[in-house]
Design an enzyme around this catalytic site. Structure first.
Site, PDB file in Angstrom:
ATOM      1  N   ARG A 242       0.842  -1.189   0.000  1.00 20.18           N
ATOM      2  CA  ARG A 242       0.000   0.000   0.000  1.00 20.18           C
ATOM      3  C   ARG A 242       0.881   1.244   0.000  1.00 20.18           C
ATOM      4  NH1 ARG A 242      -3.204  -2.815  -1.617  1.00 20.18           N
ATOM      5  NH2 ARG A 242      -5.353  -3.241  -0.938  1.00 20.18           N
ATOM      6  N   GLU A 271      -2.307   7.582  -4.905  1.00 21.09           N
ATOM      7  CA  GLU A 271      -3.527   6.819  -5.171  1.00 21.09           C
ATOM      8  C   GLU A 271      -4.664   7.247  -4.248  1.00 21.09           C
ATOM      9  OE1 GLU A 271      -2.991   2.462  -6.101  1.00 21.09           O
ATOM     10  OE2 GLU A 271      -0.980   2.936  -5.365  1.00 21.09           O
ATOM     11  N   HIS A 294      -0.060  -0.127  -9.844  1.00 26.24           N
ATOM     12  CA  HIS A 294      -0.837  -0.981  -8.948  1.00 26.24           C
ATOM     13  C   HIS A 294      -1.387  -2.179  -9.727  1.00 26.24           C
ATOM     14  CE1 HIS A 294      -3.219  -0.843  -4.926  1.00 26.24           C
ATOM     15  NE2 HIS A 294      -2.944  -2.086  -5.279  1.00 26.24           N
ATOM     16  N   GLY A 296       0.228  -5.322  -9.741  1.00 26.20           N
ATOM     17  CA  GLY A 296       0.829  -6.580  -9.305  1.00 26.20           C
ATOM     18  C   GLY A 296      -0.143  -7.742  -9.288  1.00 26.20           C
TER      19      GLY A 296
END
Length: 339
Positions: A242, A271, A294, A296
């Site tokens: 995060r 984000e 983001h 992954g």
């Protein structure tokens, strides 16, 4: 089977596969895929747009939209919010329970692909792949000296499902593995050769630090300027967890000053805080940063797995059953039944 017996499930995520749509259809669910603007995700939708999409929904399969008390209050028919993923900091779980609804996460669907992604970032940075290609694009074939992942010391912050997956992959590189975790499983750690240490020791000793912790009050800005100063100047930071775990401005400063060798980033502060976008743009422009948006968890196989788990959660709740193990996030059904 009458139309009145069917339920409406709205999906505000891209890449929702036909097989999972078929699964929902077979359980009396009509699936409606939201039409998102090009290049946008559901996290960018306004509350008004979400209400319009979800007004007649019984179930919602959600990505990164903010699930607030105010939004839920405008959706009395909605019974279940199923997150296609495991992060849930954007879901007001207290409001979900108090309003008699259910929220779930898709546990186990994307563990493997995120663990793979973390390894990919480690290898790309160690072997300076981005820097090499940038030089070649500029006409220079000069060889840059990289570093092995083989037998390096890797620090893992957070030993949940993904962190453990990274550990398993690193064993093939004969890495020395240090870990910081809230509740260590000593038997598993001994078997995998993991040494549990304090964060300061992990930062000072690791050639690579990989973050796999949830974002909580305790972990927010865990890697700040002071933490970065404890790391080796030859070290690499990888964050596939995060964005709020890292002070991105401090990270940018450390990279620009040469106090850190590189960073692999799949998540960013911007984000959740658009005011940080300038820092994000500066980070991704650096030659020693390998960045992804983001993504992954976004392999074909991983998305199919998380789609299916989210759909199973929706069906379970709509049929008054229990979601798959570990997926239940908040459950207000008992409260709803007594009001």
């Amino acid at each position: 089977m009458s139309d009145q017996a069917r339920r409406t499930v709205v999906v505000t995520q891209r890449f929702f596969d036909d097989e999972t749509v078929g699964y929902l259809n077979s359980h009396r669910c009509e699936v409606r895929l939201a039409e998102l603007p090009p290049g946008e995700a559901d996290g960018e939708l306004t509350e008004g747009a979400l209400v319009q999409m979800l007004a007649d929904a019984d179930g919602w399969i959600v990505g990164h939209a903010r699930v607030t008390r105010q939004l839920l209050g405008r959706l009395p028919r909605l019974q279940v919010i199923a997150r296609r993923g495991v992060g849930h900091e954007r879901i007001d779980t207290g409001a979900v329970a108090e309003l008699g609804k259910v929220a779930t996460i898709a546990v186990g669907g994307n563990d493997a692909c995120v663990a793979d992604h973390a390894l990919a970032l480690m290898l790309a940075l160690s072997h300076r792949l981005r820097e090499s290609q940038m030089q070649m694009n500029a006409g220079s074939w000069a060889i840059l000296t990289g570093a092995d992942l083989y037998r390096k010391t890797v620090g893992i912050v957070g030993l949940g499902r993904i962190g453990r997956g990274v550990v398993q992959r690193l064993r093939g590189f004969e890495a020395r593995i240090l870990a910081v975790t809230g509740s260590p499983d000593e038997a598993w750690s001994r078997q995998m050769g993991v040494a549990h240490v304090e964060l300061d020791e992990l930062l000072a000793s690791s050639d690579i630090v990989s973050l796999h912790a949830p974002l909580t009050r305790a972990t927010r800005m865990l890697i700040d300027a002071a933490a970065l100063a404890r790391m080796k100047p030859t070290a690499i930071l990888v964050n596939t967890a995060r964005g709020g775990l890292v002070d991105d401005a401090a990270l940018l400063d450390a990279l620009q000053a040469g106090r850190l060798a590189g960073a692999g980033l799949d998540v960013f502060q911007s984000e959740s805080d658009p005011s940080c976008m300038g820092v994000t743009n500066a980070l991704i422009a650096l030659p020693n940063v390998v960045a992804t948006p983001h993504s992954g968890a976004s392999t074909r196989e991983g998305l199919v797995r998380t789609n299916r788990i989210a759909a199973q959660c929706v069906v379970a709740v709509l049929e008054s059953g229990a979601p798959p193990p570990g997926c239940l996030l908040a459950d207000g059904r008992q409260r709803a039944a007594t009001t």
